[in-house]
Scaffold this motif. Structure first.
Motif, PDB file in Angstrom:
ATOM      1  N   ALA A  82       0.828  -1.203   0.000  1.00 43.83           N
ATOM      2  CA  ALA A  82       0.000   0.000   0.000  1.00 43.83           C
ATOM      3  C   ALA A  82       0.865   1.257   0.000  1.00 43.83           C
ATOM      4  CB  ALA A  82      -0.911   0.008   1.220  1.00 43.83           C
ATOM      5  N   LEU A  83       0.561   2.174  -0.915  1.00 44.42           N
ATOM      6  CA  LEU A  83       1.246   3.459  -0.972  1.00 44.42           C
ATOM      7  C   LEU A  83       0.409   4.496  -0.215  1.00 44.42           C
ATOM      8  CD1 LEU A  83       3.767   4.850  -2.071  1.00 44.42           C
ATOM      9  CD2 LEU A  83       2.476   5.424  -4.133  1.00 44.42           C
ATOM     10  N   SER A  84       0.216   4.221   1.073  1.00 42.11           N
ATOM     11  CA  SER A  84      -0.561   5.130   1.906  1.00 42.11           C
ATOM     12  C   SER A  84      -0.181   4.909   3.357  1.00 42.11           C
ATOM     13  CB  SER A  84      -2.069   4.888   1.717  1.00 42.11           C
ATOM     14  OG  SER A  84      -2.410   3.573   2.136  1.00 42.11           O
ATOM     15  N   GLY A  85      -0.438   5.938   4.175  1.00 43.00           N
ATOM     16  CA  GLY A  85      -0.123   5.848   5.589  1.00 43.00           C
ATOM     17  C   GLY A  85       0.769   6.997   6.017  1.00 43.00           C
ATOM     18  N   THR A  86       1.135   6.998   7.308  1.00 42.07           N
ATOM     19  CA  THR A  86       1.980   8.040   7.884  1.00 42.07           C
ATOM     20  C   THR A  86       3.420   7.571   7.925  1.00 42.07           C
ATOM     21  OG1 THR A  86       0.181   8.946   9.230  1.00 42.07           O
ATOM     22  CG2 THR A  86       2.430   9.423   9.944  1.00 42.07           C
ATOM     23  N   VAL A  87       4.322   8.417   7.459  1.00 39.44           N
ATOM     24  CA  VAL A  87       5.763   8.137   7.539  1.00 39.44           C
ATOM     25  C   VAL A  87       6.377   9.195   8.452  1.00 39.44           C
ATOM     26  CG1 VAL A  87       7.938   7.926   6.284  1.00 39.44           C
ATOM     27  CG2 VAL A  87       5.814   7.102   5.248  1.00 39.44           C
ATOM     28  N   ARG A  88       6.966   8.734   9.544  1.00 39.31           N
ATOM     29  CA  ARG A  88       7.517   9.619  10.576  1.00 39.31           C
ATOM     30  C   ARG A  88       9.009   9.820  10.311  1.00 39.31           C
ATOM     31  NH1 ARG A  88       5.815  10.800  15.994  1.00 39.31           N
ATOM     32  NH2 ARG A  88       7.510  10.981  17.491  1.00 39.31           N
ATOM     33  N   VAL A  89       9.417  11.092  10.211  1.00 40.41           N
ATOM     34  CA  VAL A  89      10.795  11.424   9.855  1.00 40.41           C
ATOM     35  C   VAL A  89      11.437  12.234  10.984  1.00 40.41           C
ATOM     36  CG1 VAL A  89      12.319  12.475   8.134  1.00 40.41           C
ATOM     37  CG2 VAL A  89      10.120  11.483   7.427  1.00 40.41           C
ATOM     38  N   SER A  90      12.545  11.753  11.502  1.00 39.96           N
ATOM     39  CA  SER A  90      13.295  12.462  12.533  1.00 39.96           C
ATOM     40  C   SER A  90      14.239  13.454  11.870  1.00 39.96           C
ATOM     41  CB  SER A  90      14.086  11.455  13.379  1.00 39.96           C
ATOM     42  OG  SER A  90      15.006  12.117  14.231  1.00 39.96           O
ATOM     43  N   VAL A  91      14.163  14.727  12.293  1.00 47.50           N
ATOM     44  CA  VAL A  91      14.962  15.782  11.655  1.00 47.50           C
ATOM     45  C   VAL A  91      15.495  16.747  12.699  1.00 47.50           C
ATOM     46  CG1 VAL A  91      13.869  15.789   9.375  1.00 47.50           C
ATOM     47  CG2 VAL A  91      12.799  17.035  11.242  1.00 47.50           C
ATOM     48  N   GLY A  92      16.592  17.419  12.364  1.00 46.34           N
ATOM     49  CA  GLY A  92      17.053  18.568  13.116  1.00 46.34           C
ATOM     50  C   GLY A  92      16.342  19.813  12.609  1.00 46.34           C
ATOM     51  N   GLU A  93      16.627  20.971  13.228  1.00 48.36           N
ATOM     52  CA  GLU A  93      15.853  22.169  12.899  1.00 48.36           C
ATOM     53  C   GLU A  93      16.110  22.668  11.477  1.00 48.36           C
ATOM     54  OE1 GLU A  93      16.701  25.485  15.385  1.00 48.36           O
ATOM     55  OE2 GLU A  93      18.872  25.340  15.184  1.00 48.36           O
ATOM     56  N   TRP A  94      17.326  22.558  10.957  1.00 43.09           N
ATOM     57  CA  TRP A  94      17.583  23.034   9.603  1.00 43.09           C
ATOM     58  C   TRP A  94      16.859  22.154   8.584  1.00 43.09           C
ATOM     59  CZ3 TRP A  94      23.247  25.059   8.634  1.00 43.09           C
ATOM     60  CH2 TRP A  94      23.519  26.092   9.544  1.00 43.09           C
ATOM     61  N   ALA A  95      16.967  20.830   8.742  1.00 43.39           N
ATOM     62  CA  ALA A  95      16.275  19.927   7.813  1.00 43.39           C
ATOM     63  C   ALA A  95      14.769  20.044   7.952  1.00 43.39           C
ATOM     64  CB  ALA A  95      16.718  18.488   8.059  1.00 43.39           C
ATOM     65  N   ALA A  96      14.282  20.272   9.179  1.00 47.22           N
ATOM     66  CA  ALA A  96      12.837  20.426   9.384  1.00 47.22           C
ATOM     67  C   ALA A  96      12.304  21.603   8.579  1.00 47.22           C
ATOM     68  CB  ALA A  96      12.531  20.620  10.868  1.00 47.22           C
ATOM     69  N   GLY A  97      12.982  22.747   8.679  1.00 43.02           N
ATOM     70  CA  GLY A  97      12.541  23.920   7.945  1.00 43.02           C
ATOM     71  C   GLY A  97      12.608  23.726   6.444  1.00 43.02           C
ATOM     72  N   PHE A  98      13.670  23.097   5.979  1.00 43.87           N
ATOM     73  CA  PHE A  98      13.834  22.896   4.536  1.00 43.87           C
ATOM     74  C   PHE A  98      12.765  21.968   3.975  1.00 43.87           C
ATOM     75  CE2 PHE A  98      15.682  20.144   1.183  1.00 43.87           C
ATOM     76  CZ  PHE A  98      15.697  21.090   0.160  1.00 43.87           C
ATOM     77  N   LEU A  99      12.554  20.813   4.624  1.00 42.83           N
ATOM     78  CA  LEU A  99      11.583  19.856   4.101  1.00 42.83           C
ATOM     79  C   LEU A  99      10.167  20.409   4.172  1.00 42.83           C
ATOM     80  CD1 LEU A  99      13.036  16.505   5.492  1.00 42.83           C
ATOM     81  CD2 LEU A  99      13.194  17.411   3.165  1.00 42.83           C
ATOM     82  N   ALA A 100       9.852  21.150   5.219  1.00 46.80           N
ATOM     83  CA  ALA A 100       8.522  21.752   5.318  1.00 46.80           C
ATOM     84  C   ALA A 100       8.284  22.725   4.170  1.00 46.80           C
ATOM     85  CB  ALA A 100       8.362  22.461   6.661  1.00 46.80           C
ATOM     86  N   ARG A 101       9.330  23.451   3.763  1.00 48.60           N
ATOM     87  CA  ARG A 101       9.195  24.393   2.647  1.00 48.60           C
ATOM     88  C   ARG A 101       9.004  23.675   1.319  1.00 48.60           C
ATOM     89  NH1 ARG A 101      12.304  29.588   3.473  1.00 48.60           N
ATOM     90  NH2 ARG A 101      13.122  29.315   1.360  1.00 48.60           N
ATOM     91  N   CYS A 102       9.462  22.436   1.236  1.00 46.31           N
ATOM     92  CA  CYS A 102       9.397  21.701  -0.027  1.00 46.31           C
ATOM     93  C   CYS A 102       8.080  20.961  -0.227  1.00 46.31           C
ATOM     94  CB  CYS A 102      10.550  20.696  -0.113  1.00 46.31           C
ATOM     95  SG  CYS A 102      12.172  21.469  -0.292  1.00 46.31           S
TER      96      CYS A 102
END
Length: 318
Positions: free
Chosen positions: A119-139
């Motif tokens: 299944a290509l569905s569901g929640t994927v939990r990603v551990s990030v630091g603050e710089w990666a968090a901001g970057f991925l959220a913007r993308c």
């Protein structure tokens, strides 16, 4: 690999789900694996509140499950209740090796079950630091070449520590410093360049930097070197990039920011070229059992594509 029978506890059957518990005439009970997880979390974190945060459960739920687990062993408590928290006593210590064996086996099965799901569905939990968090959220976008599949919910968990991927605290991580051990797949995805910025038109030469507790950070060490060279002052110490960015945009002083977060901001001007000695190289990290999971694979591909498409912005190219 841990054999399942290594974790056996005499007189106890393991089941999932609170509705399936039962008490046998000889006093043995049916044990819920979730209660074992709670027992281990309380043992590791030392309080119901901290264990609840780690497992994403409320404090009352943690307390109820811990009581159920203790009752399975005849009622004696497994922890000493102290003013500063809960501490394993001798009876509890004796259960740790068996409980950890159950945990390793159960988590291995859960990872492999997730990897086998088509299944290509569901929640994927990603551990990030603050710089990666901001970057991925913007993308994140629901359209365009970097859009995630519609059935996937991305969960970004910002933390200064890399999540324990073996214990499924996260499905994968995007980190500056990958772990040096573990059955992990690690692949470099890109580099965050950073430079010194201040509010456009401001003349403040005071620094905005990290707190003393974070003085070991590469950016904090670099700023401290500049302060020692020039005799500069510190306008603000803040523990996160978001607070530092807000202070610099307000004109409080100058500071080091990742170029992706500052370069296009009309309120900011760049004072230096990207600083090579504190550029941050990032990797995507996933447990090998989960690497082939359809959802996890889709998020890994999305992360790689985001870094590739934003390469110039990440590098601070003007």
């Amino acid at each position: 690999m841990v054999a399942l029978d290594e974790a056996a506890i005499a007189g106890v059957d393991f089941r999932r789900g609170p509705d399936e518990r039962r008490v046998q005439p000889n006093g043995a009970g049916t044990m819920d694996w979730d209660d074992v997880r709670v027992f281990l979390a309380v043992a590791r974190h030392g309080s119901l509140r901290a264990a609840g945060r780690a497992l994403g459960l409320s404090q009352p739920t943690i307390g109820r499950r811990l009581s159920t687990f203790e009752a399975t062993f005849g009622g004696p408590t497994l922890f000493d209740r102290l003013p500063e928290g809960l501490r394993l006593n001798a009876a509890g210590e004796q259960l740790i090796p068996a409980a950890e064996s159950v945990e390793r086996a159960a988590l291995m099965l859960e990872r492999r079950r997730a990897a086998a799901s088509p299944a290509l569905s569901g929640t994927v939990r990603v551990s990030v630091g603050e710089w990666a968090a901001g970057f991925l959220a913007r993308c994140l976008s629901d359209t365009g070449p970097t859009a995630l599949p519609a059935g996937i919910t991305l969960e970004l968990v910002e933390s200064r520590q890399t999540a324990n991927l073996a214990r499924r605290e996260a499905d994968l991580a995007v980190r500056h410093h990958p772990p040096e051990s573990g059955d992990l797949y690690v692949a470099k995805v890109g580099t965050f360049a950073c430079a010194v910025y201040r509010r456009r038109g401001s003349r403040s030469d005071a620094w905005v930097t990290y707190t003393e507790e974070q003085s070991h950070y590469a950016t904090a060490r670099w700023v401290q070197q500049q302060i020692e060279k020039t005799g500069g002052a510190v306008a603000l110490r803040a523990s996160g990039m978001t607070m530092q960015l807000a202070a610099i945009r307000a004109g409080s002083g100058k500071g080091v920011l990742p170029c992706y977060a500052a370069e296009d901001d009309p309120l900011l001007e760049r004072l230096t070229s990207p600083i090579p000695e504190i550029a941050a190289e990032y990797s995507v990290i996933v447990h090998r059992d989960l690497r082939r999971a359809v959802c996890v694979r889709a998020v890994i591909d999305w992360v790689r594509q985001a870094f590739a498409e934003q390469r110039d912005a990440l590098a601070g190219k003007i």
